[in-house]
Design a protein around this motif. Structure first.
Motif, PDB file in Angstrom:
ATOM      1  N   SER A 160       0.838  -1.212   0.000  1.00 38.11           N
ATOM      2  CA  SER A 160       0.000   0.000   0.000  1.00 38.11           C
ATOM      3  C   SER A 160       0.864   1.251   0.000  1.00 38.11           C
ATOM      4  CB  SER A 160      -0.924   0.016   1.218  1.00 38.11           C
ATOM      5  OG  SER A 160      -1.839  -1.049   1.133  1.00 38.11           O
ATOM      6  N   GLN A 182      -7.292   0.509  -0.804  1.00 37.60           N
ATOM      7  CA  GLN A 182      -7.553  -0.667   0.030  1.00 37.60           C
ATOM      8  C   GLN A 182      -8.694  -0.349   1.009  1.00 37.60           C
ATOM      9  OE1 GLN A 182      -4.060  -2.117   2.106  1.00 37.60           O
ATOM     10  NE2 GLN A 182      -5.141  -3.859   2.991  1.00 37.60           N
ATOM     11  N   ASP A 230      -5.566  -1.802  -5.085  1.00 37.46           N
ATOM     12  CA  ASP A 230      -5.007  -2.281  -3.822  1.00 37.46           C
ATOM     13  C   ASP A 230      -6.025  -3.182  -3.108  1.00 37.46           C
ATOM     14  OD1 ASP A 230      -3.493  -2.722  -1.587  1.00 37.46           O
ATOM     15  OD2 ASP A 230      -3.274  -0.607  -1.028  1.00 37.46           O
ATOM     16  N   GLU A 231      -5.798  -4.462  -3.155  1.00 33.56           N
ATOM     17  CA  GLU A 231      -6.678  -5.459  -2.530  1.00 33.56           C
ATOM     18  C   GLU A 231      -8.142  -5.207  -2.870  1.00 33.56           C
ATOM     19  OE1 GLU A 231      -5.961  -6.767   1.386  1.00 33.56           O
ATOM     20  OE2 GLU A 231      -3.833  -6.275   1.317  1.00 33.56           O
TER      21      GLU A 231
HETATM   22 MG   LIG Z   1      -1.969  -2.815   2.093  1.00 34.33          MG
END
Ligand SMILES: [Mg+2]
Ligand SMILES: Nc1ncnc2c1ncn2[C@@H]1O[C@H](COP(=O)(O)OP(=O)(O)OP(=O)(O)O)[C@@H](O)[C@H]1O
Lengths: 398, 249
Positions: B41, B85, B170-171
Motif C-alpha cells: 500500500s 484498500q 489495492d486489494e
Molecule cells: Mg496494504
C-alpha cells in the motif's frame, strides 16, 4: 481605552441631539432609550458576553453619526392578510402599545441605542388562523456614512403560520458605522414562525442584530441564520419558552474568511414545564476569520420535563482562523433532558487525498468538503432559500 | 508506461520502500503479492503522491514524465488511478456530483469538453448496470454507509468512468462476496483493452483466476524479491512465502 469609549458614546449623543424634534410617544421612547444607553455605556471586552467581540470598529470614527431615520427595513410584497404598519403610526394611534417594545429582547446598551434612534420601523400583526404559502420578505440594508437602527415588532395570532425571509446586508456601509437591528415577536397559542435570516457584511462597518421571541403555549419557532462574512457581525438571539409544549429549533451557519468576525450568542429560556428546544450551529472559518458561538440554555426551577439540545460544530480551514464555542448551561430544574456537544476540527486529510487522487484540485476538494460540512445544517433550512442564496455567492454546491 | 527505478521511501521517518524497481508496459497486468506490512500500500500511496510519503531515492517515470514533482491531482489527470484498500467515507459530498466533477477535471486536462449532466447520468447508468451496482448508492455521500463490498465496487465504478491509463488496485478483492468478486473482476477485465495497464495488489490466487496477470511479483521488506508468470501466484498459494527466502539464501 476609556477615553475612546467616551468619545464613541459621545458621537451618538451628539447625533441624538441633532435629531429633529418629535413629540408624542416616539419622543419619550427615544429619550428613555438615550438615557439608558448613557447609563449602560457600550460593552467592552471586559463584559463576559463581549469577551471575543470588541466594538472598537464603532470607535474608529468620531464625527456624529448621520442617522438614517427611514427605519432601514422594508417589507416586499407581503402576503395578503397580514397587517404591516409604520411603528410611529402604531404608537401615535395607541401609545399604550409602547410597553411591548423591548419586552422580549435582552435590554443592553445596543437595544437602548436602537430605541434612542427609533425611526419608522415595522409593526406587523398576523391575524388568528392566518396561513400563507407566500413568505414575507424583509430587506434590511445599511450603506454609506450613516448608522441605522431598524426595528421590527411582530405579533402572531393564535394558530397562525408565517414564513419570514430576511436579508440583512451592510456590504456598503462605511468605516465605523453600524446597522443595529432589533426584531421582537410574540407567538400566541399554536402559532408557528419560520424565520430565515441571511446576513452579509463588508470589510468595514458593524451589523448588530437582536432577536427576541416569546413563545406561548403550543407555539413553534424555527430559526435559520446564515452569516456570510463581515468585519463585525454580532447576533443575540433570545427565545423565551413561556407556554407548555412550546418548541424552538435554532440553526446557524457561519462562513468567515479574510478578517471576518462573526459572533452568535443564543439564549434559550425554558420557563415552564414541558417545553423543548434544539440548537445546531455550524461555523466555517478560513484565512484570518474568527467565529464565536455562545449557546445559553436556561431552565427555570419548576420547568420540569424540559428537553434541550445543543450542538456546535466548527471547521477551521487555516492556521490563522479561530473558532470559539461555548455552551452556557444554567439548569435549575431536576427532571430535565439536556444534551450538548461541541467539536472543532480541520478538513480530513484522508478525504482530501481521496478527492485529489481522482483529479480534483486541492481548492475544489477543499470547497467540496467545506460545503459537505455545511450540508447537514443546510438540510434543516425550512425556507428552501438559503441553499440558493449560497449558490448565488459561491456557485453550484452539489 | 511506468518505470520505477531503485525507489526508496519513508513514512514518518521510517524507511518502508528500500530499492524497489518495477517496469510496467502498456496493456500489461502486473500482480503484486507479499506479506502484510511489506510495503504494497505504501507503493500505491507513493505512486499517487500522497503527502507524508517521502521519497528519499530513486525515480518514477510515468508516460515519460517524472512523477515525483507532480501533485496527486496532476497524476490523476495524466491517467493514474488508485483503487484504495480502504476507501474513505465522505458524508455530504454527493457521489454523483463528485464523480462528475472528477471526470470533468480529468477531461479538461485531456483537452476534452466538459460532459453535461444528461450525458453523464446516461454514462453512469450504463456503468452501474455493468457492475450490477445498486443505483440508489450513488445518490448518497461518497461511500457513506457503504458496506465493504459496496465501497470496492464504487472504486471500480470510478475507474470505469474516469478511464485511466494505469490502474493500481489495492486489494480490490478483500471483503467481496463470491458474486461481487465476479462483477468486479468483469469490470476490470472490461478495462483491459490492450493499452490500459494494471497493477493489482492481492493476497489471493482466487482473484488471479478471474483476472489473469501477465506478471506476478513478490514484494518483501520494501523490495521486489521475485518475479514470474501466473504460475508463481499458484506456487505461492500452495507454499507461502517461506521458500522464496530459502531460495534467496
Ligand atoms: Mg496494504
Ligand atoms: N503513516 C504511517 N506511519 C508509520 N508507519 C506506517 C505508516 N503507514 C504505513 N506504515 C508502516 O509501513 C509498513 C508497510 O505498510 P503497508 O500498508 O504498505 O503494507 P502492506 O504491504 O500494504 O500490508 P497489507 O498486506 O497488510 O495491506 C508497515 O509496517 C506499516 O506499519
Amino acid at each position: 481605552m476609556s477615553a475612546l469609549k467616551v468619545q464613541t458614546e459621545d458621537r451618538f449623543v451628539r447625533a441624538f441631539d441633532n435629531l429633529p424634534t418629535d413629540s408624542g410617544m416616539i419622543h419619550s421612547l427615544r429619550d428613555a432609550g438615550m438615557k439608558s444607553f448613557r447609563a449602560l455605556g457600550l460593552p467592552t471586552p471586559h463584559d463576559e458576553a463581549w469577551r471575543y467581540t470588541s466594538l472598537n470598529e464603532m470607535t474608529s470614527v468620531a464625527d456624529a453619526a448621520v442617522i438614517d431615520a427611514s427605519g432601514g427595513v422594508v417589507a416586499l410584497s407581503p402576503p395578503a392578510g397580514i397587517r404591516i404598519r409604520p411603528l410611529s403610526q402604531v404608537l401615535a394611534d395607541d401609545p399604550a402599545l409602547a410597553s411591548l417594545l423591548g419586552s422580549v429582547v435582552a435590554c443592553d446598551a445596543l437595544t437602548a441605542l436602537n430605541q434612542a434612534f427609533l425611526g419608522d420601523g415595522l409593526w406587523i400583526d398576523v391575524p388568528d388562523d392566518f396561513s400563507s404559502g407566500k413568505p414575507l420578505v424583509l430587506l434590511t440594508t445599511a450603506q454609506g456614512n450613516a448608522d441605522r437602527h431598524p426595528r421590527i415588532m411582530l405579533r402572531m395570532g393564535a394558530r397562525s403560520f408565517l414564513r419570514i425571509i430576511e436579508t440583512q446586508s451592510i456590504k456598503n456601509l462605511h468605516q465605523g458605522r453600524v446597522c443595529n437591528t432589533v426584531f421582537e415577536a410574540t407567538l400566541s397559542e399554536g402559532a408557528e414562525l419560520v424565520h430565515s435570516r441571511m446576513q452579509e457584511g463588508g470589510s468595514v462597518g458593524s451589523l448588530i442584530s437582536r432577536v427576541g421571541i416569546r413563545l406561548l403555549r403550543d407555539s413553534k419557532y424555527n430559526s435559520f441564520v446564515v452569516t456570510l462574512g463581515g468585519a463585525k457581525i454580532r447576533e443575540d438571539l433570545r427565545v423565551i419558552l413561556e407556554g407548555k409544549d412550546a418548541h424552538c429549533d435554532l440553526h446557524g451557519l457561519t462562513l468567515g474568511f479574510s478578517n471576518d468576525h462573526i459572533d452568535h450568542h443564543t439564549s434559550v429560556e425554558h420557563c415552564v414545564p414541558h417545553t423543548s428546544s434544539k440548537q445546531a450551529y455550524r461555523a466555517i472559518v478560513g484565512e484570518h476569520a474568527t467565529s464565536v458561538y455562545n449557546g445559553r440554555i436556561f431552565v427555570e426551577h419548576d420547568a420540569q420535563k424540559t428537553d434541550a439540545k445543543q450542538s456546535s460544530r466548527n471547521l477551521i480551514l487555516s492556521q490563522t482562523a479561530t473558532a470559539n464555542s461555548k455552551p452556557e448551561l444554567e439548569i435549575y430544574a431536576d427532571d430535565v433532558k439536556c444534551a450538548h456537544g461541541c467539536t472543532v476540527g480541520r478538513l480530513d486529510d484522508d478525504a482530501m487525498f481521496y478527492l485529489r487522487s481522482r483529479g480534483l484540485s486541492s481548492e475544489q476538494a477543499m470547497r467540496m468538503l467545506t460545503f459537505a460540512f455545511a450540508d447537514e445544517v443546510l438540510d434543516a433550512d425550512a425556507s428552501g432559500r438559503v441553499h440558493a442564496w449560497l449558490e448565488q455567492r459561491f456557485g453550484v454546491l452539489s | 508506461m511506468l518505470n520505477i527505478v531503485d525507489l526508496h521511501a519513508e513514512v514518518g521517518g521510517k524507511p518502508i520502500l528500500k530499492g524497489l524497481s518495477l517496469s510496467v508496459g502498456a496493456g500489461e497486468v502486473h500482480a503484486i503479492m507479499g506479506p502484510n506490512g511489506s510495503g504494497k500500500s505504501t507503493l500505491a500511496n507513493v505512486l499517487s503522491g500522497r503527502e507524508g510519503y517521502e521519497v528519499t531515492g530513486g525515480s518514477i517515470q510515468f508516460l515519460g514524465v517524472d512523477m515525483l514533482t507532480l501533485k496527486p491531482e496532476e497524476r490523476a489527470a495524466l491517467g493514474l488511478f488508485l483503487a484504495f484498500q480502504y476507501p474513505v467515507e465522505i458524508p455530504g459530498v454527493n457521489n454523483t456530483y463528485f464523480l462528475k466533477a472528477a471526470l470533468n477535471a480529468v477531461r479538461k486536462h485531456r483537452g476534452e469538453e466538459e460532459i453535461d449532466a444528461v450525458d453523464f447520468l446516461a454514462l453512469m447508468k450504463a456503468k452501474l448496470a455493468a457492475l450490477s451496482m445498486n443505483e440508489l448508492l450513488i445518490n448518497r455521500g461518497v461511500n457513506e454507509g457503504f458496506s465493504g463490498g459496496e465501497k470496492k465496487r464504487n472504486e471500480i465504478l470510478q475507474m470505469t468512468i474516469l478511464e485511466p491509463k494505469l490502474c493500481i488496485l489495492d486489494e480490490i478483492d478483500s471483503g467481496l462476496d463470491i458474486d461481487a468478486l465476479r462483477y468486479v473482476a468483469d469490470g476490470v477485465n472490461m478495462q483491459r483493452d490492450g493499452k490500459r495497464s494494471m497493477i493489482m495488489v492481492t493476497h489471493y490466487q482466487r482473484l488471479l483466476d478471474y483476472i489473469v496477470p501477465d506478471y506476478v511479483h513478490v514484494l518483501t521488506d520494501g523490495k521486489i524479491v521475485h518475479s514470474g508468470g501466473p504460475q508463481l501466484a499458484k506456487d505461492l498459494e500452495s507454499q507461502g512465502y517461506g521458500w522464496l527466502k530459502a531460495e534467496e539464501e
